[in-house]
Design a protein around this motif. Structure first.
Motif, PDB file in Angstrom:
ATOM      1  N   ALA A 165       0.826  -1.207   0.000  1.00 41.50           N
ATOM      2  CA  ALA A 165       0.000   0.000   0.000  1.00 41.50           C
ATOM      3  C   ALA A 165       0.862   1.260   0.000  1.00 41.50           C
ATOM      4  N   THR A 178     -20.080  -5.686  -7.615  1.00 45.22           N
ATOM      5  CA  THR A 178     -20.620  -6.951  -7.137  1.00 45.22           C
ATOM      6  C   THR A 178     -20.043  -8.097  -7.947  1.00 45.22           C
ATOM      7  N   VAL A 230      -5.236   0.044   5.977  1.00 45.00           N
ATOM      8  CA  VAL A 230      -3.879  -0.348   5.578  1.00 45.00           C
ATOM      9  C   VAL A 230      -3.770  -0.458   4.061  1.00 45.00           C
ATOM     10  N   GLN A 231      -4.714  -1.131   3.444  1.00 44.07           N
ATOM     11  CA  GLN A 231      -4.646  -1.309   1.982  1.00 44.07           C
ATOM     12  C   GLN A 231      -4.764   0.016   1.245  1.00 44.07           C
ATOM     13  N   GLU A 232      -5.592   0.909   1.783  1.00 37.33           N
ATOM     14  CA  GLU A 232      -5.768   2.196   1.115  1.00 37.33           C
ATOM     15  C   GLU A 232      -4.694   3.197   1.527  1.00 37.33           C
ATOM     16  N   ASP A 233      -3.841   2.795   2.487  1.00 33.05           N
ATOM     17  CA  ASP A 233      -2.778   3.669   2.993  1.00 33.05           C
ATOM     18  C   ASP A 233      -3.318   5.071   3.268  1.00 33.05           C
ATOM     19  N   ALA A 236     -25.497  -1.553  -3.238  1.00 32.27           N
ATOM     20  CA  ALA A 236     -24.467  -0.691  -3.786  1.00 32.27           C
ATOM     21  C   ALA A 236     -25.091   0.382  -4.645  1.00 32.27           C
ATOM     22  N   PRO A 284      -7.857 -11.957   3.898  1.00 27.80           N
ATOM     23  CA  PRO A 284      -6.648 -11.123   3.988  1.00 27.80           C
ATOM     24  C   PRO A 284      -5.728 -11.278   2.782  1.00 27.80           C
ATOM     25  N   ILE A 306     -17.230  -4.989  -0.085  1.00 17.34           N
ATOM     26  CA  ILE A 306     -16.821  -5.113   1.302  1.00 17.34           C
ATOM     27  C   ILE A 306     -16.523  -6.541   1.735  1.00 17.34           C
ATOM     28  N   CYS A 352     -12.959  -7.857   2.186  1.00 16.94           N
ATOM     29  CA  CYS A 352     -12.169  -7.563   3.383  1.00 16.94           C
ATOM     30  C   CYS A 352     -11.943  -8.794   4.233  1.00 16.94           C
ATOM     31  N   ARG A 356     -15.070   0.544  -3.003  1.00 15.34           N
ATOM     32  CA  ARG A 356     -14.625  -0.311  -1.906  1.00 15.34           C
ATOM     33  C   ARG A 356     -15.779  -0.868  -1.104  1.00 15.34           C
ATOM     34  N   TYR A 357     -16.704   0.001  -0.735  1.00 14.51           N
ATOM     35  CA  TYR A 357     -17.727  -0.479   0.176  1.00 14.51           C
ATOM     36  C   TYR A 357     -18.731  -1.367  -0.525  1.00 14.51           C
ATOM     37  N   ARG A 358     -18.678  -1.360  -1.840  1.00 16.00           N
ATOM     38  CA  ARG A 358     -19.522  -2.292  -2.582  1.00 16.00           C
ATOM     39  C   ARG A 358     -18.838  -3.654  -2.739  1.00 16.00           C
ATOM     40  N   TYR A 370     -15.320   5.453   1.785  1.00 13.89           N
ATOM     41  CA  TYR A 370     -16.378   5.276   2.772  1.00 13.89           C
ATOM     42  C   TYR A 370     -16.548   3.783   3.021  1.00 13.89           C
ATOM     43  N   SER A 371     -16.597   3.408   4.285  1.00  9.76           N
ATOM     44  CA  SER A 371     -16.572   1.979   4.592  1.00  9.76           C
ATOM     45  C   SER A 371     -17.921   1.299   4.482  1.00  9.76           C
ATOM     46  N   ILE A 388      -6.718 -11.095  -0.309  1.00  5.25           N
ATOM     47  CA  ILE A 388      -7.169 -10.259  -1.424  1.00  5.25           C
ATOM     48  C   ILE A 388      -6.810  -8.823  -1.099  1.00  5.25           C
ATOM     49  N   PHE A 389      -6.146  -8.166  -2.036  1.00  6.20           N
ATOM     50  CA  PHE A 389      -5.737  -6.783  -1.816  1.00  6.20           C
ATOM     51  C   PHE A 389      -6.603  -5.872  -2.679  1.00  6.20           C
ATOM     52  N   VAL A 390      -7.205  -4.872  -2.044  1.00  6.21           N
ATOM     53  CA  VAL A 390      -8.068  -3.942  -2.791  1.00  6.21           C
ATOM     54  C   VAL A 390      -7.558  -2.526  -2.605  1.00  6.21           C
ATOM     55  N   ARG A 391      -7.420  -1.810  -3.687  1.00  2.05           N
ATOM     56  CA  ARG A 391      -6.960  -0.421  -3.581  1.00  2.05           C
ATOM     57  C   ARG A 391      -7.840   0.464  -4.437  1.00  2.05           C
ATOM     58  N   SER A 392      -8.301   1.569  -3.827  1.00  2.19           N
ATOM     59  CA  SER A 392      -9.086   2.552  -4.569  1.00  2.19           C
ATOM     60  C   SER A 392      -8.153   3.653  -5.037  1.00  2.19           C
ATOM     61  N   VAL A 448     -11.695  10.253  -0.392  1.00  2.00           N
ATOM     62  CA  VAL A 448     -12.427   9.648   0.717  1.00  2.00           C
ATOM     63  C   VAL A 448     -12.894   8.242   0.369  1.00  2.00           C
ATOM     64  N   LEU A 469     -14.281   7.662  -3.150  1.00  2.00           N
ATOM     65  CA  LEU A 469     -13.881   6.361  -3.683  1.00  2.00           C
ATOM     66  C   LEU A 469     -14.878   5.328  -3.184  1.00  2.00           C
TER      67      LEU A 469
END
Lengths: 320, 553, 141
Positions: free
Chosen positions: A21, A63, C52-55, B550, A109, A103, A106, A99-101, C37-38, A111-115, C35, A96
């Protein structure tokens, strides 16, 4: 967190989330140390398969990616997801929201997700997206999923940066015509009609198949059109199979290598363009204020002024 | 009346007024964003027909109230929402409130209970007893109502996702007191549609959730006839940031959806509609809120009688509870909240509410202290006895302003109904996130107006004081409830007949997979001292769990 | 391009009231921040994974349910365990003064009650960021 290069590179190789990250952030923020990092890890790239997923908003891409990522994981793949959202041209900020779609991812561990926000890049990818993918590739992720919103020109970017592009459409957005306009028809290797339990799905599938028959200038087999109901997981195994088949075909025919070479060429040109622009915009290169003055006075055409700038660069010998 | 002549005179007056007087620089709009005119006259209610538009209280279309003699006959129920910590502590607070003149009970549950988790679940970390009382089993319900005869009191229970389970605990507790369910009076909030939209305290996806609701409606119609199985709520929609018009429209749309579902489940509309009740917010725009409540009665009456063909006049009624607007309270200078609440409460009374909760001044800081809760109650008592507003039904009826506002809100509601229909109905709108987006936009707008100082909030962006630190005592809820409840749970599990509990759960699961009414099974589980978490967990296994859909923020 | 501040706006625990969280998320976006949002009902574990992943530079939690001590506490524990020590943890909701003091001792930053203008939160984050080591990470010239 330890910010030194060695520790972070070691962490990257172990797929330590914090290191991966942080290095992606270095790429995003154009940290001067990223050049050295990439030099060190670039030889290890090229092993991961880059899958682009694009399409109009509201298509359920997130999804679908969630289901796809889990299915790939179940096959033993190491999956990373990069989700790109547009930066607001007015505020410079970004929400961003992919991500929450996704979720559920998460919970795993591995799987790595980056926005990533596009940060002024005009295409669908952030300027640093490709470097981020390189880092994830070097870290040993075997499948790199990239999600962007396919509107305007952005889907062209994603096709140029990935090995296979999946276009996701849904029945209600009247996608048939829009897909043609948006250029999505040209760049998709696999088409997915999601929310296929809705009215109009069958018609969209047949419309797509007809349009794809008209698609010219491409080699290889005609792209498949699949249906999914991502919320229920319907059609996902078929999609995984289609991706695997497409990958196999590309690899066996040598098309993958050719495509990647063309991708790298675009990358090279893109980097060169970026370097050049940055160089030109830097204050150090004073002396084109006078060019600007002459341009404002209409004494020289914009084209000629640009040529002058280039000559000056070459003469001055300043390698960017 | 010669409207033509009046129009001329009005124009003349208006020109004169604008010439001679200048308005202050202030936003002169209702909270919903409608411009307020300097004056309202008969010109603003064209085509006004007393009998058609207002009628008489207790008669269609009920614009002026649901009872013939309104508060002359019976005051609204003073029903203060309350609950915290363990059932024992809340039981004490209930006795206190009843002694001080509260006339109906209203239960606030903690988040684990609201979401269907037992107090000892890992998801309940830090949450037990904090926002309401923890109820994990029938044992807790019995403790909660210890010394309170359930045939003598009416109880409102604010719970939605797991509502049917908590209802089963309540009925079982009554039965254990020797009370016949036919004598139980009260309300279950149980309005799952607004959860998806606003409050987000859900368990299952919409299909199964609605099935549980229709099961409950059918069961109550036959076995617990004095119980209101749903409180169709606008409060939460409003608190999430909607305007008055949206609150009115979305709430009624949800209500009409429940009616549709009840009929689709094979029930005759008149068998369940009389027991549908409502729950409005009462915010600060005094006249708009009153108009909203009047419009609500008129719209529902018309829809139930004319669209759904209900024959029983009780089916046409909007009987409602009101809570003063929590989101209007400020943390700064909390004593000011007593005043805000008083005005909101007055508006609710002038709007004809059947039941009222007034917020305590310290609720932006914590759950209310005894003193703050008492002042809130006294506020209602003063309105009831000292102001003379209870002697006449719908005192503001006939006010040009109020009638114009009522008409406008009604129009807005119908426009929204159309938009909902175009999008396929309530559930598709929920799935597409349409309600949520509309509400979020209103919330954003409101916040922007405050931050631009266009809307004045005393103590927040005007008449601000240096915060000297809080000068009123606040209620502090510690973590001891979690430990106590965990012990209680262990005891319940140890003392119950495990075989009976397992059998009840197993039968419940089978029934959930089929189509029979689940309420009798829930009652059996309740009597077997199954815990809420066990029951909801079992149902989630069959129905699935709901995740926020979503859509754009 | 100047260094963007990345913020995770989180809704931990069972409380589903997200009006405040969404308003703050939008305000931070309007102030030029990125931002994430979780979404609702997140566990502290999931939030830390995201952070952590989004730093992210900042984690902002919205807690109205009274469970702040347990939730912030657990979050700080997890961050420490993962070696994350350069992130600002802030947030808001219904948090009594005495608890705010206890949370400060745990390393949590300033907390904002209801009615706080979003501008104040933006200012706080920007000021913290300018003073933290993270601003030093230069965006490419």
């Amino acid at each position: 967190m330890k910010e030194d290069l060695e520790t972070l590179i070691a962490g990257l190789e172990r797929r330590h989330a914090g290191s991966v990250a942080r290095l992606i952030s270095w790429a995003e923020n154009r940290d001067p140390r990223i050049g050295e990092v990439l030099r060190r890890v670039y030889p290890r790239t090229g092993r991961g398969f880059r899958l682009g997923i694009t399409g109009p908003p509201g298509g359920g891409k997130s999804t679908l990616i969630t289901r796809l990522a889990k299915a790939l994981r179940a096959q033993g793949e190491r999956v990373a997801v990069v989700a790109v959202d547009p930066t607001s041209p007015f505020t410079g900020g970004a929400l961003l929201g992919d991500r929450y779609r996704m979720i559920e991812l998460c919970e795993d561990p591995e799987i790595f997700v980056r926005s990533m926000a596009t940060r002024g890049s005009l295409g669908g990818l952030a300027a640093a997206s490709e470097e981020a993918l390189d880092l994830l590739d070097a870290a040993g992720f075997t499948y790199l999923l990239v999600e962007t919103v396919g509107v305007g020109q952005s889907e062209l970017d994603i096709a140029r940066a990935t090995d296979t592009t999946v276009v996701v459409l849904v029945p209600e957005s009247g996608d048939g015509i829009q897909a043609m306009k948006a250029g999505l028809m040209e760049i998709g290797d696999i088409f997915v009609v999601n929310k296929a339990d809705r009215e109009g799905a069958n018609r969209l599938v047949s419309d797509l198949r007809s349009m794809l028959r008209l698609r010219t200038g491409q080699e290889g087999p005609r792209p498949q059109v699949l249906t999914t109901v991502a919320t229920r997981g319907d059609g996902v195994p078929e999609l995984v199979e289609a991706v695997a088949t497409h990958r196999r075909d590309l690899e066996e025919s040598g098309a993958l290598e050719a495509h990647r070479r063309s991708v790298l060429k675009q990358r090279l040109l893109g980097e060169a363009r970026r370097e050049l622009l940055e160089h030109l915009e830097r204050d150090e290169d004073e002396g084109w204020e006078d060019l600007l003055d002459r341009l404002a006075r209409r004494e020289v055409t914009p084209h000629d002024a640009a040529k002058s700038m280039m000559e000056r660069l070459a003469i001055s010998g300043k390698a960017p | 009346m010669d409207l033509g002549h009046l129009q001329q005179e009005y124009e003349r007056w208006k020109a004169r007024a604008q010439e001679h007087s200048k308005d202050r620089d202030e936003l002169m709009e209702t909270l919903s964003g409608h411009p307020n005119q300097p004056l309202y006259t008969p010109l603003d209610v064209p085509g006004f027909d007393y009998e058609r538009d207002l009628g008489f209280p207790g008669e269609f279309p009920f614009t002026r109230g649901v009872r013939y003699n309104m508060y002359r006959g019976r005051l609204w129920t003073m029903r203060q929402f309350s609950g915290y910590g363990t059932p024992k502590e809340t039981n004490r607070r209930y006795h206190y409130l009843l002694e001080h003149g509260q006339t109906g009970l209203s239960v606030a549950f903690d988040f684990p209970t609201l979401m269907g988790y037992d107090s000892d679940s890992s998801r309940s970390l830090g949450e037990v007893g904090k926002c309401g009382v923890a109820v994990d089993s029938l044992r807790d319900m019995e403790t909660l109502f210890e010394g309170i005869p359930l045939d003598k009191i009416s109880t409102s229970m604010t719970i939605n996702g797991p509502a049917a389970v908590i209802f089963a605990f309540y009925v079982a507790a009554a039965e254990n007191q020797g009370v016949d369910p036919k004598q139980i009076r009260g309300t279950l909030q149980n309005d799952i549609l607004k959860e998806y939209v606003a409050q987000h305290a859900w368990c299952f996806p919409p299909g199964p959730a609605l099935r549980l609701i229709t099961d409950l409606m059918a069961y109550c119609a036959e076995h617990v006839p004095q119980w209101n199985p749903i409180s169709i709520s606008g409060y939460h929609i409003r608190e999430a940031g909607s305007t008055a018009g949206q609150e009115l429209a979305f709430t009624l749309a949800n209500g009409l959806e429940y009616v549709r579902r009840g009929i689709a489940a094979g029930m005759d509309v008149d068998s369940f509609a009389p027991r549908l009740s409502f729950f409005w917010d009462c915010h600060q725009d005094f006249f708009e809120e009153i108009a909203k409540m009047r419009a609500g009665r008129r719209i529902w009456a018309r829809e139930l009688r004319d669209t759904f063909g209900a024959k029983d006049p009780r089916s046409w009624l909007v009987r409602f509870h009101t809570q003063t607007a929590g989101c209007s309270l400020t943390a700064q200078q909390p004593e000011n909240n007593i005043v805000r609440t008083a005005f909101e409460a007055l508006a609710a009374v002038l709007g004809g509410t059947q039941s009222l909760h007034t917020n305590a001044m310290d609720e932006t800081l914590s759950l209310p202290t005894e003193k703050a809760a008492k002042i809130a109650l006294r506020t209602q008592q003063i309105i009831a006895h000292e102001l003379g507003v209870t002697h006449t039904a719908d005192p503001l009826g006939g006010s040009y302003y109020v009638e114009a506002l009522t008409n406008r809100l009604e129009k807005e509601a119908y426009a929204a109904f159309k938009q909902i229909e175009e999008r396929g109905g309530v559930v598709p709108c929920i799935e597409k996130g349409w309600f949520q987006a509309e509400i979020a936009e209103s919330a954003r707008k409101y916040q922007a107006e405050i931050e631009a100082d266009k809307r004045v909030i005393v103590g927040v962006n005007a008449h601000v004081e240096e915060e000297k630190g809080l000068e009123i005592p606040t209620l502090y809820i510690d973590d001891s409830s979690e430990k106590t409840q965990a012990e209680n749970l262990a005891r319940v599990r140890a003392e119950r007949d495990e075989r009976q509990a397992l059998a009840a759960i197993s039968d419940l699961r089978k029934a959930a997979e089929g189509t029979e009414n689940l309420v009798p099974h829930l009652l059996r589980c309740a009597h077997a001292y199954c815990t809420e978490g066990e029951i909801i967990g079992t149902l989630k296994g069959v129905f699935g769990e709901y995740h926020e859909p979503a859509f754009s923020l | 391009m100047e260094r963007k501040i990345r913020v995770l706006v989180g809704k931990p625990g069972l409380d589903g009231h997200d009006r405040g969280a969404k308003v703050v998320a939008a305000a931070l976006r309007d102030a030029g921040m990125e931002v994430v949002y979780s979404g609702l009902h997140q566990t502290p574990e999931a939030l830390v994974t995201m952070a952590v992943q989004e730093d992210v530079d900042v984690i902002a939690l919205s807690i109205l349910s009274g469970a702040h001590m347990a939730l912030f506490g657990r979050l700080m524990e997890l961050l420490k365990a993962q070696g994350v020590d350069d992130v600002l943890v802030t947030g808001g909701g219904i948090i009594p003064d005495q608890d705010m003091d206890a949370l400060t001792k745990l390393g949590v930053g300033k907390l904002f009650g209801p009615g706080t203008p979003t501008g104040e939160i933006v200012k706080y984050i920007r000021t913290w960021f300018a003073g933290s080591g993270r601003a030093g990470q230069k965006a490419g010239a």
